[in-house]
Design a protein around this motif. Structure first.
Motif, PDB file in Angstrom:
ATOM      1  N   PRO A 393       0.829  -1.204   0.000  1.00  0.00           N
ATOM      2  CA  PRO A 393       0.000   0.000   0.000  1.00  0.00           C
ATOM      3  C   PRO A 393       0.866   1.257   0.000  1.00  0.00           C
ATOM      4  O   PRO A 393       2.026   1.233   0.443  1.00  0.00           O
ATOM      5  CB  PRO A 393      -0.802  -0.122   1.292  1.00  0.00           C
ATOM      6  CG  PRO A 393       0.010  -1.001   2.181  1.00  0.00           C
ATOM      7  CD  PRO A 393       0.717  -1.960   1.260  1.00  0.00           C
ATOM      8  N   VAL A 396      -0.816   3.130   5.283  1.00  0.00           N
ATOM      9  CA  VAL A 396      -1.898   2.540   6.078  1.00  0.00           C
ATOM     10  C   VAL A 396      -2.324   3.572   7.104  1.00  0.00           C
ATOM     11  O   VAL A 396      -1.482   4.173   7.790  1.00  0.00           O
ATOM     12  CB  VAL A 396      -1.453   1.239   6.774  1.00  0.00           C
ATOM     13  CG1 VAL A 396      -2.605   0.663   7.597  1.00  0.00           C
ATOM     14  CG2 VAL A 396      -0.954   0.220   5.760  1.00  0.00           C
ATOM     15  N   ASP A 397      -3.641   3.795   7.218  1.00  0.00           N
ATOM     16  CA  ASP A 397      -4.151   4.752   8.194  1.00  0.00           C
ATOM     17  C   ASP A 397      -5.422   4.193   8.806  1.00  0.00           C
ATOM     18  O   ASP A 397      -6.325   3.759   8.086  1.00  0.00           O
ATOM     19  CB  ASP A 397      -4.432   6.100   7.517  1.00  0.00           C
ATOM     20  CG  ASP A 397      -4.877   7.175   8.510  1.00  0.00           C
ATOM     21  OD1 ASP A 397      -4.505   7.077   9.691  1.00  0.00           O
ATOM     22  OD2 ASP A 397      -5.616   8.098   8.101  1.00  0.00           O
ATOM     23  N   ILE A 400      -6.686   0.876   7.576  1.00  0.00           N
ATOM     24  CA  ILE A 400      -7.089   0.768   6.174  1.00  0.00           C
ATOM     25  C   ILE A 400      -5.878   0.994   5.277  1.00  0.00           C
ATOM     26  O   ILE A 400      -5.189   2.019   5.388  1.00  0.00           O
ATOM     27  CB  ILE A 400      -8.215   1.768   5.827  1.00  0.00           C
ATOM     28  CG1 ILE A 400      -9.488   1.364   6.579  1.00  0.00           C
ATOM     29  CG2 ILE A 400      -8.465   1.820   4.325  1.00  0.00           C
ATOM     30  CD1 ILE A 400     -10.696   2.198   6.257  1.00  0.00           C
ATOM     31  N   GLN A 401      -5.610   0.012   4.422  1.00  0.00           N
ATOM     32  CA  GLN A 401      -4.526   0.127   3.463  1.00  0.00           C
ATOM     33  C   GLN A 401      -4.998   0.989   2.293  1.00  0.00           C
ATOM     34  O   GLN A 401      -6.086   0.771   1.744  1.00  0.00           O
ATOM     35  CB  GLN A 401      -4.114  -1.256   2.955  1.00  0.00           C
ATOM     36  CG  GLN A 401      -3.640  -2.191   4.040  1.00  0.00           C
ATOM     37  CD  GLN A 401      -3.402  -3.598   3.518  1.00  0.00           C
ATOM     38  OE1 GLN A 401      -3.574  -3.874   2.330  1.00  0.00           O
ATOM     39  NE2 GLN A 401      -2.973  -4.494   4.411  1.00  0.00           N
ATOM     40  N   ARG A 403      -4.259   2.531  -1.523  1.00  0.00           N
ATOM     41  CA  ARG A 403      -3.503   2.383  -2.767  1.00  0.00           C
ATOM     42  C   ARG A 403      -4.093   3.300  -3.838  1.00  0.00           C
ATOM     43  O   ARG A 403      -5.301   3.490  -3.905  1.00  0.00           O
ATOM     44  CB  ARG A 403      -3.536   0.937  -3.262  1.00  0.00           C
ATOM     45  CG  ARG A 403      -2.799  -0.062  -2.383  1.00  0.00           C
ATOM     46  CD  ARG A 403      -2.984  -1.487  -2.890  1.00  0.00           C
ATOM     47  NE  ARG A 403      -2.168  -2.446  -2.147  1.00  0.00           N
ATOM     48  CZ  ARG A 403      -2.530  -3.018  -1.015  1.00  0.00           C
ATOM     49  NH1 ARG A 403      -3.726  -2.709  -0.468  1.00  0.00           N
ATOM     50  NH2 ARG A 403      -1.751  -3.886  -0.402  1.00  0.00           N
ATOM     51  N   THR A 532      -8.339  -1.022   1.412  1.00  0.00           N
ATOM     52  CA  THR A 532      -8.479  -2.389   1.912  1.00  0.00           C
ATOM     53  C   THR A 532      -8.619  -2.348   3.428  1.00  0.00           C
ATOM     54  O   THR A 532      -7.706  -1.912   4.138  1.00  0.00           O
ATOM     55  CB  THR A 532      -7.262  -3.253   1.525  1.00  0.00           C
ATOM     56  OG1 THR A 532      -7.125  -3.245   0.102  1.00  0.00           O
ATOM     57  CG2 THR A 532      -7.462  -4.691   1.996  1.00  0.00           C
ATOM     58  N   THR A 534      -8.649  -3.791   7.050  1.00  0.00           N
ATOM     59  CA  THR A 534      -8.152  -4.915   7.838  1.00  0.00           C
ATOM     60  C   THR A 534      -9.162  -5.330   8.889  1.00  0.00           C
ATOM     61  O   THR A 534      -9.075  -6.420   9.449  1.00  0.00           O
ATOM     62  CB  THR A 534      -6.819  -4.551   8.520  1.00  0.00           C
ATOM     63  OG1 THR A 534      -7.014  -3.380   9.325  1.00  0.00           O
ATOM     64  CG2 THR A 534      -5.745  -4.257   7.480  1.00  0.00           C
TER      65      THR A 534
END
Length: 554
Positions: A393, A396-397, A400-401, A403, A532, A534
């Motif tokens: 990615p 990530v924050d 949540i990844q 892209r 994405t 998690t």
């Protein structure tokens, strides 16, 4: 039929079409906008020519496809034998204690049965996903009482093939002969027809002269619906009673009025809001969405359907590029810039099919091909063949990844910043497409994001479950007006499931489908952001908070 026009009061300034059923009422402003188009359609005898299966209506370039795709006009006749056949087969299964029907199908093979059974109030489990958790949940649900309908027009749909393999293995593991529990619906001569015949499965062949999205009243719509308990005899009778109204070369023809309303305003008005405003037909907008998007979204033009309810932002605010169509149980007086559509399910199926074909003529495109659908399939196949390592990615924050291409995410390091960057690409003609490659049974709450994005941006927003939408709006996203802004939402599955005799799993398949579609959109210059989750359970709240922060910071 009758119509009233003229006058200053709303009651007198709307067109109301009547007949065997009251089906459409057109607001005054819409009626004025489409009047010249309707007159031209009447002059060209489009209604009677279409009712007579004239394959020349869409121009020379479309003739080769159109001549093979007008069988839907005679579906009530061709499909009549299914009524008794399905009644007998359903009784046979019920006698054996088999009460649960699963449909493995995509797009036109699943959307019509979903509407038919929901409207009839009977249960049908629609498995139109490759998300492993959703597949596993279906396999675990009353397998001992389950009959599975595997439905694919082409006979080579990867999702449907994978679902069939999974059920065959599950039945065998439970000591059940799959031959007794799997029914196949496909076109004559398809790969599925050949393999199912060799295996000894029950097979119902559909009319090959009907395209998938026009197949509601063929074996694809009727077989699973009837096995689940819907009265398909009534459905065909409803269509048969209404259909003669569509052949009339009259300015009051509901099919001409609706077709003109859909297409005559393009490109300025190139979106239609399908508003469920108390319709007795459950989920009709999702079926119409596929029909219109795949039929018209090509050659850089088309009509984008946006599925809404009465509380949606777009249903309550005037957007210059959106035609509101309210799906109602009974016609009333529409607002001047709106349309109301009512009628039985059978009438709705044939009306929208007819109107979409008419819209194709107005737009100057072939409403029966789907030239851009294959691109995402090809990209998926390439990824499955090579299975490259996942790309890291950008950052990530909040779990949540994120892209996206470098241009979109340059200098961005937060989720809210990424959303702000994506939505900054919106123009007054843009739409937002939210695409969730997530278990829709386990996480239906993600669909609520649609209203939040529309309210925040004041732009029409679509929502699709992946890979289901690839067989619906996917064609429009690539072939229609290049005005889409795309947010792809994924989750990391808790489990995975092997696909028998295939070198990839369901988890790898849905990932490849998401990656493939994103890559095609990016290659066309569309802005795409991939998120994405998690933690899918908290995903909705996290995204809503980031959206709010993006607009506070704007």
């Amino acid at each position: 039929m009758s119509s009233t026009t003229g006058g200053d009061s709303p009651d007198e300034s709307n067109v109301n079409v009547a007949g065997a059923e009251n089906v459409i009422s057109v607001g005054a402003a819409v009626a004025e906008r489409i009047s010249a188009t309707v007159a031209k359609l009447v002059e060209d005898k489009v209604a009677s020519r279409l009712a007579g299966s004239d394959h020349t209506l869409w121009g020379p370039a479309a003739e080769a496809e159109a001549i093979k795709r007008l069988g839907w006009l005679s579906s009530t006749l061709v499909s009549a034998p299914f009524v008794d056949q399905m009644a007998e087969l359903r009784a046979e299964f019920l006698d054996e204690g088999i009460t649960h029907v699963v449909l493995g199908g995509m797009g036109g093979s699943s959307l019509a049965p979903e509407v038919i059974t929901a409207t009839a109030g009977v249960e049908l489990t629609v498995l139109d996903s490759t998300e492993p958790g959703q597949v596993l949940a279906a396999l675990a649900d009353r397998l001992d009482k389950t009959i599975v309908v595997i439905s694919s027009k082409s006979g080579s749909t990867v999702e449907t093939d994978s679902q069939r393999r999974a059920y065959e293995t599950a039945f065998e593991a439970a000591g059940i002969n799959p031959i007794d529990r799997i029914i196949v619906v496909t076109d004559p001569g398809s790969p599925l027809h050949e393999s199912a015949s060799a295996a000894g499965y029950r097979i119902f062949l559909a009319d090959p002269a009907v395209g998938g999205r026009y197949s509601a009243l063929t074996a694809f719509g009727l077989v699973p619906s009837a096995l689940a308990g819907a009265n398909i005899g009534d459905l065909l009778a409803q269509t048969e009673r209404f259909q003669p109204l569509l052949s009339d070369d009259s300015p009051n023809n509901p099919g001409l009025l609706l077709g003109a309303a859909l297409a005559a305003g393009a490109p300025a008005v190139d979106k239609v809001g399908l508003i469920d405003n108390g319709s007795t037909v459950v989920g009709l907008g999702n079926w119409i969405e596929q029909l219109i998007a795949e039929s018209t979204g090509k050659q850089g033009t088309g009509v984008l359907p946006v599925v809404l309810d009465a509380e949606s932002f777009e249903a309550n605010h005037v957007l210059a590029d959106v035609l509101p169509v309210r799906l109602v149980s009974q016609l009333g007086i529409p607002a001047v810039d709106e349309i109301q559509v009512a009628g039985s399910l059978g009438a709705q199926f044939i009306l929208w099919e007819f109107a979409t074909a008419v819209a194709g003529r107005i737009l100057g495109i072939d409403p029966f091909d789907q030239p851009d659908v294959e691109s995402a399939k090809s990209a998926t196949r390439a990824l499955l063949d090579n299975r490259p390592a996942p790309t890291a990615p950008n950052f990530v924050d909040q779990g949540i990844q994120v892209r996206g291409d470098q241009k979109l995410l340059q200098g961005v390091s937060t989720l809210s910043g990424a959303l702000r960057s994506l939505l900054s690409t919106l123009t007054p003609q843009s739409y937002i497409s939210l695409q969730a490659y997530v278990n829709r049974v386990a996480h239906p709450e993600l669909a609520e994001l649609r209203d939040a994005f529309a309210t925040a941006t004041h732009r029409p927003t679509t929502f699709g479950w992946g890979p289901r939408f690839l067989h619906s709006t996917g064609q429009y996203h690539k072939g229609g007006a290049p005005t889409g802004v795309f947010l792809q939402i994924r989750s990391i599955p808790d489990v995975d499931l092997s696909i028998p005799e295939r070198p990839f799993t369901f988890g790898q398949l849905i990932t490849a489908q998401a990656d493939g579609d994103a890559s095609v959109l990016e290659s066309l210059g569309r802005p795409v952001l991939v998120l994405t989750m998690t933690d899918a359970v908290r995903g909705r709240e996290t995204l809503l908070a980031a959206l709010a922060d993006a607009y506070r910071s704007a």
